[in-house]
Scaffold this motif. Structure first.
Motif, mmCIF file in Angstrom:
data_model
loop_
_atom_site.group_PDB
_atom_site.id
_atom_site.type_symbol
_atom_site.label_atom_id
_atom_site.label_comp_id
_atom_site.label_asym_id
_atom_site.label_seq_id
_atom_site.Cartn_x
_atom_site.Cartn_y
_atom_site.Cartn_z
ATOM 1 N N GLY A 1 0.788 -1.223 0.000
ATOM 2 C CA GLY A 1 0.000 0.000 0.000
ATOM 3 C C GLY A 1 0.820 1.272 0.000
ATOM 4 N N SER A 2 2.113 1.181 -0.312
ATOM 5 C CA SER A 2 3.023 2.311 -0.179
ATOM 6 C C SER A 2 3.657 2.691 -1.507
ATOM 7 C CB SER A 2 4.132 1.976 0.827
ATOM 8 O OG SER A 2 5.063 3.027 0.919
ATOM 9 N N ARG A 3 3.772 3.990 -1.733
ATOM 10 C CA ARG A 3 4.463 4.472 -2.935
ATOM 11 C C ARG A 3 5.936 4.075 -2.921
ATOM 12 N NH1 ARG A 3 2.679 10.558 -2.139
ATOM 13 N NH2 ARG A 3 2.952 9.801 0.009
ATOM 14 N N LEU A 4 6.486 3.864 -1.742
ATOM 15 C CA LEU A 4 7.878 3.442 -1.643
ATOM 16 C C LEU A 4 8.116 2.107 -2.335
ATOM 17 C CD1 LEU A 4 10.727 3.855 -0.419
ATOM 18 C CD2 LEU A 4 9.884 2.771 1.677
ATOM 19 N N VAL A 41 12.269 -0.398 8.248
ATOM 20 C CA VAL A 41 12.133 -0.466 6.791
ATOM 21 C C VAL A 41 12.839 0.717 6.137
ATOM 22 C CG1 VAL A 41 10.479 -0.331 4.881
ATOM 23 C CG2 VAL A 41 9.991 -1.788 6.853
ATOM 24 N N VAL A 42 12.638 1.912 6.687
ATOM 25 C CA VAL A 42 13.260 3.120 6.133
ATOM 26 C C VAL A 42 14.784 3.011 6.187
ATOM 27 C CG1 VAL A 42 13.568 5.614 6.477
ATOM 28 C CG2 VAL A 42 11.282 4.599 6.622
ATOM 29 N N GLU A 43 15.305 2.566 7.324
ATOM 30 C CA GLU A 43 16.761 2.422 7.461
ATOM 31 C C GLU A 43 17.314 1.422 6.452
ATOM 32 O OE1 GLU A 43 17.428 1.346 11.486
ATOM 33 O OE2 GLU A 43 16.597 3.218 12.292
ATOM 34 N N ARG A 86 19.573 1.541 -1.146
ATOM 35 C CA ARG A 86 19.546 2.433 -2.303
ATOM 36 C C ARG A 86 20.686 3.446 -2.313
ATOM 37 N NH1 ARG A 86 13.483 4.742 -2.910
ATOM 38 N NH2 ARG A 86 14.375 6.213 -1.413
ATOM 39 N N GLY A 87 21.208 3.715 -1.112
ATOM 40 C CA GLY A 87 22.216 4.763 -1.029
ATOM 41 C C GLY A 87 21.616 6.149 -1.142
ATOM 42 N N VAL A 88 20.295 6.220 -1.186
ATOM 43 C CA VAL A 88 19.557 7.488 -1.260
ATOM 44 C C VAL A 88 18.472 7.440 -0.191
ATOM 45 C CG1 VAL A 88 18.085 8.962 -2.681
ATOM 46 C CG2 VAL A 88 19.979 7.706 -3.732
ATOM 47 N N PRO A 89 18.365 8.446 0.654
ATOM 48 C CA PRO A 89 17.339 8.410 1.703
ATOM 49 C C PRO A 89 15.924 8.314 1.131
ATOM 50 C CG PRO A 89 18.922 10.178 2.105
ATOM 51 C CD PRO A 89 19.205 9.657 0.732
ATOM 52 N N VAL A 90 15.050 7.663 1.873
ATOM 53 C CA VAL A 90 13.637 7.633 1.504
ATOM 54 C C VAL A 90 13.112 9.058 1.496
ATOM 55 C CG1 VAL A 90 11.334 6.845 2.187
ATOM 56 C CG2 VAL A 90 13.303 5.307 2.431
ATOM 57 N N GLN A 91 12.408 9.418 0.424
ATOM 58 C CA GLN A 91 11.944 10.784 0.247
ATOM 59 C C GLN A 91 10.595 11.007 0.940
ATOM 60 O OE1 GLN A 91 14.086 13.075 -1.546
ATOM 61 N NE2 GLN A 91 15.318 11.280 -0.984
ATOM 62 N N THR A 92 10.321 12.245 1.270
ATOM 63 C CA THR A 92 9.085 12.591 1.972
ATOM 64 C C THR A 92 7.861 12.060 1.250
ATOM 65 O OG1 THR A 92 10.091 14.583 2.880
ATOM 66 C CG2 THR A 92 7.683 14.514 2.831
ATOM 67 N N GLU A 93 7.831 12.221 -0.071
ATOM 68 C CA GLU A 93 6.649 11.842 -0.843
ATOM 69 C C GLU A 93 6.512 10.332 -1.042
ATOM 70 O OE1 GLU A 93 9.991 12.643 -3.787
ATOM 71 O OE2 GLU A 93 9.214 13.572 -1.949
ATOM 72 N N GLU A 94 7.485 9.560 -0.592
ATOM 73 C CA GLU A 94 7.403 8.105 -0.769
ATOM 74 C C GLU A 94 6.597 7.426 0.336
ATOM 75 O OE1 GLU A 94 11.096 6.359 -3.079
ATOM 76 O OE2 GLU A 94 11.793 7.572 -1.372
ATOM 77 N N LEU A 95 6.355 8.126 1.441
ATOM 78 C CA LEU A 95 5.541 7.596 2.531
ATOM 79 C C LEU A 95 4.439 8.594 2.870
ATOM 80 C CD1 LEU A 95 8.242 6.204 5.007
ATOM 81 C CD2 LEU A 95 6.869 4.904 3.375
ATOM 82 N N GLU A 96 3.345 8.092 3.400
ATOM 83 C CA GLU A 96 2.231 8.956 3.760
ATOM 84 C C GLU A 96 2.563 9.761 5.016
ATOM 85 O OE1 GLU A 96 -1.283 6.141 1.850
ATOM 86 O OE2 GLU A 96 -1.004 6.167 4.028
#
Length: 467
Positions: free
Chosen positions: A84-87, A307-309, A315-325
């Motif tokens: 259910g996640s854009r991530l 999960v975020v960590e 990915r070597g790139v932090p999870v972006q704000t818009e990837e999670l609700e």
């Protein structure tokens, strides 16, 4: 081939029996299921991924040829696994789980994945990735959650049964809202359904939402861990003995149910008494409801923070704000602010609650409460873009009966006993001691026999629209 409505009216066992007698093939069941999904899913949005690959070698098991859905919280080899996640919008499960292998061996045919809230965190199935899943009893109402897609698909007759999982009521609550049978097994009763473990995962039990008790009982028998204590097997008959049933109506947060729910509860008490059971009102277990709520969402937040960590590292790139609700981010931030004591404090809070619950209920066979304190809410009431504190407040008003069974690890079920005229279904909730699935299923058979619900179809369902 049977017409859409005729097949939709049959539970899984009945469809398997048709297939075994050669009256319909697995391919025909599959194609008819796809036709039902194509007819109503654009309106209801219960199914988020459709598997259109026809079944090749269906296993000759007890559910042989029966189409079903897997909740998108859970991987199914070769299908998208978004949670259910854009991530994870493009994520595909690479391998099958032990749970999935059991379902395949039983002959079940996966026709797709069902909708859920992001990571199963909220009690309403509406996400920024997939949109809103509508309740087929009233399109303006939520299917609740997090297994809302599975409940809607079964209530609408798209599939006879659907996989669901339950970390705080996520199977039982949507079953109640959609007029279905929702069962949660004891902790560790079934084989593993995921690849990872966490404190939040330890609260979660995998099973299904079904129209019939026998489908649920058979589903449990094919997913049961053979090493579990006191094996259940396939429970087939109503219970024969009289039960001592403890009951209360006040939620863990100190709320009483809405009048319509109270009326449904009173009708259930009368039915149980009529069936010869001894129903005894008792004081609710004196658990610290606010502390339990905070501990529950800290545990959930810790799982998502993990999960975020992991994604940050991979990915070597932090999870972006818009990837999670927004609500998901707030849970992560809350657990980070709490610090290293978040999980130890939550575990200690849970342990206290388990002790209190066990002491209050050990003299009884079964516990009865409503499933929800309110009728299903309108869409948007638990939108993930609302602030965390407001969402927790709204959730606490309605969802105050079911989480304690996940914390204790005992079996529980929502039974669709009440269908108010002009209203939505209202489920009644039953729980038993850990390991007592057979007792609960026996009671469910008895209730199903006394107050049949199999012909109760939602207005926006295949039987209601295409008969």
């Amino acid at each position: 081939m049977k017409d859409l409505a005729s097949l939709a009216r049959l539970d899984g066992i009945a469809q398997a029996e048709l297939c075994a007698r050669g009256e319909v093939s697995a391919e025909e069941l599959f194609e008819a299921c796809l036709a039902r999904i194509d007819a109503l899913n654009p309106l209801l949005r219960a199914v988020v991924t459709v598997n259109r690959e026809p079944p090749r070698a269906v296993k000759p098991g007890p559910f042989s040829g029966v189409p079903f859905l897997v909740k998108d919280a859970t991987p199914w080899q070769g299908l998208r696994w978004s949670m259910g996640s854009r991530l994870f919008a493009k994520n595909v499960a690479p391998t099958q789980t032990p749970y999935g292998r059991r379902l395949e061996a039983a002959g079940l045919v996966c026709v797709g994945k069902s909708a859920l809230s992001e990571f199963g965190l909220l009690g309403s199935t509406e996400t920024l990735l997939e949109g809103v899943t509508h309740n087929p009893w009233d399109l303006s109402r939520s299917a609740t959650g997090s297994s809302g897609g599975s409940a809607v698909a079964v209530a609408a007759g798209l599939v006879p049964l659907a996989h669901a999982n339950d970390g705080g009521g996520s199977t039982r609550i949507p079953a109640s809202a959609c007029g279905l049978f929702g069962f949660k097994p004891s902790r560790e009763r079934t084989v593993m359904a995921s690849f990872a473990t966490s404190d939040f995962g330890d609260l979660t039990s995998d099973h299904c939402i079904s129209r019939s008790v026998r489908d649920s009982a058979l589903f449990l028998s094919v997913t049961e861990d053979p090493t579990a204590a006191k094996p259940v097997g396939f429970v087939r008959e109503p219970i024969r003995r009289k039960l001592r049933i403890a009951t209360w109506t006040r939620t863990m947060m100190g709320e009483e149910p809405e009048p319509s729910v109270r009326r449904a509860y009173d009708e259930t008490v009368a039915l149980l008494t009529e069936l010869g059971h001894h129903v005894e009102p008792i004081a609710p277990p004196a658990v610290d409801g606010p502390a339990l709520r905070d501990a529950f969402f800290l545990v959930a937040g810790a799982a998502i923070a993990g999960v975020v960590e992991t994604m940050d590292r991979m990915r070597g790139v932090p999870v972006q704000t818009e990837e999670l609700e927004p609500f998901t981010w707030e849970l992560v931030e809350k657990v980070q602010a709490f610090g290293a004591d978040a999980l130890p404090w939550s575990r200690a809070t849970f342990a206290k609650a388990v002790k209190v619950y066990d002491e209050a209920t050990r003299a009884y066979d079964v516990v009865l409460t409503p499933t929800l304190a309110t009728e299903p809410w309108r869409i948007g009431h638990l939108s993930p873009v609302l602030k965390r504190e407001e969402l927790l407040r709204r959730t606490a008003r309605s969802v105050g009966y079911t989480p304690i069974q996940n914390i204790v690890g005992c079996p529980a079920m929502s039974v669709p006993l009440c269908f108010p005229e002009g209203g939505l279904p209202i489920g009644m909730h039953f729980a038993a001691a850990r390991g007592e699935e057979a007792l609960l299923l026996g009671l469910a058979y008895q209730l199903e026999e006394a107050r049949p619900w199999k012909d109760r179809w939602a207005p926006y369902s295949i039987p209601a629209l295409f008969s």
